[in-house]
Motif scaffolding. Structure first.
Motif, PDB file in Angstrom:
ATOM      1  N   ILE A   1       0.838  -1.202   0.000  1.00 40.56           N
ATOM      2  CA  ILE A   1       0.000   0.000   0.000  1.00 40.56           C
ATOM      3  C   ILE A   1       0.869   1.247   0.000  1.00 40.56           C
ATOM      4  O   ILE A   1       0.615   2.199  -0.756  1.00 40.56           O
TER       5      ILE A   1
ATOM      6  N   SER B   1       2.574   1.686  -3.462  1.00 37.59           N
ATOM      7  CA  SER B   1       1.650   2.124  -4.512  1.00 37.59           C
ATOM      8  C   SER B   1       1.226   3.568  -4.289  1.00 37.59           C
ATOM      9  O   SER B   1       1.029   4.309  -5.252  1.00 37.59           O
ATOM     10  N   THR B   2       1.104   3.995  -3.044  1.00 35.46           N
ATOM     11  CA  THR B   2       0.769   5.385  -2.755  1.00 35.46           C
ATOM     12  C   THR B   2       1.903   6.305  -3.167  1.00 35.46           C
ATOM     13  O   THR B   2       1.675   7.378  -3.738  1.00 35.46           O
TER      14      THR B   2
ATOM     15  N   PRO C   1       2.364  11.982   1.234  1.00 34.97           N
ATOM     16  CA  PRO C   1       2.769  10.620   1.574  1.00 34.97           C
ATOM     17  C   PRO C   1       2.133  10.207   2.898  1.00 34.97           C
ATOM     18  O   PRO C   1       1.772  11.054   3.705  1.00 34.97           O
ATOM     19  N   PRO C   2       1.973   8.907   3.096  1.00 39.90           N
ATOM     20  CA  PRO C   2       1.340   8.445   4.334  1.00 39.90           C
ATOM     21  C   PRO C   2       2.195   8.786   5.554  1.00 39.90           C
ATOM     22  O   PRO C   2       3.422   8.838   5.458  1.00 39.90           O
TER      23      PRO C   2
ATOM     24  N   SER D   1      -0.460  14.266  -3.935  1.00 41.39           N
ATOM     25  CA  SER D   1      -1.020  13.726  -2.708  1.00 41.39           C
ATOM     26  C   SER D   1       0.097  13.641  -1.675  1.00 41.39           C
ATOM     27  O   SER D   1       1.274  13.512  -2.025  1.00 41.39           O
TER      28      SER D   1
ATOM     29  N   GLU E   1       1.972   6.643  -6.987  1.00 42.15           N
ATOM     30  CA  GLU E   1       0.930   7.541  -7.471  1.00 42.15           C
ATOM     31  C   GLU E   1       1.329   8.984  -7.259  1.00 42.15           C
ATOM     32  O   GLU E   1       1.060   9.836  -8.109  1.00 42.15           O
TER      33      GLU E   1
END
Length: 107
Positions: free
Chosen positions: A89, A92-93, A105-106, A103, A96
Motif C-alpha cells: 500500500i 503504490s501510494t 505521503p502516508p 497527494s 501515485e
C-alpha cells in the motif's frame, strides 16, 4: 449436552464473531490502512478459534493435530502477511504521488 460440545460451540461462536466483526469493519472503515487493521481479529483470533473448535470436536488424533497446525500457522503468519500488504500500500501510494498526482505521503 456434553461439556466438550459446549466448549466446541463456545469456540465456534467466538471465532465466528471475530470473522463477522472484521467483515463489518471492512465495509465501514474508509481507508486502506484502517481496513488492514480490521483484518487482525479475523486472522489472529477468528481462524485459530475455528480450527481449535474443529480440533476439539474431532477428538484426539491426527485430524486434531492437523487443525492445530493450521491454527498455529495462520496465527503466526498473519502479522507477516499484514506487513507485506502494508508495504505494498505504501509503495503504490508513493508511486501515485511520483506520477504527477499531488497527494501527501502516508504518515
Amino acid at each position: 449436552m456434553e461439556a466438550r460440545h459446549a466448549v466446541v460451540l463456545a469456540l465456534l461462536f467466538g471465532g465466528l464473531a471475530m470473522l463477522l466483526l472484521s467483515a463489518v469493519a471492512l465495509l465501514v472503515l474508509p481507508g486502506p490502512y484502517q481496513r488492514l487493521h480490521a483484518l487482525a481479529p479475523a486472522t489472529s483470533l477468528g481462524l485459530p478459534l475455528l480450527c481449535l473448535a474443529l480440533a476439539v470436536d474431532t477428538g484426539p488424533g491426527r485430524s486434531a493435530v492437523k487443525f492445530l497446525v493450521i491454527a498455529a500457522l495462520a496465527a503466526a503468519s498473519s502479522p507477516v502477511v499484514g506487513i507485506a500488504i502494508g508495504r505494498t500500500i505504501v509503495e503504490s501510494t508513493l508511486e501515485e504521488g511520483a506520477s504527477g498526482a499531488e497527494s501527501e505521503p502516508p504518515a
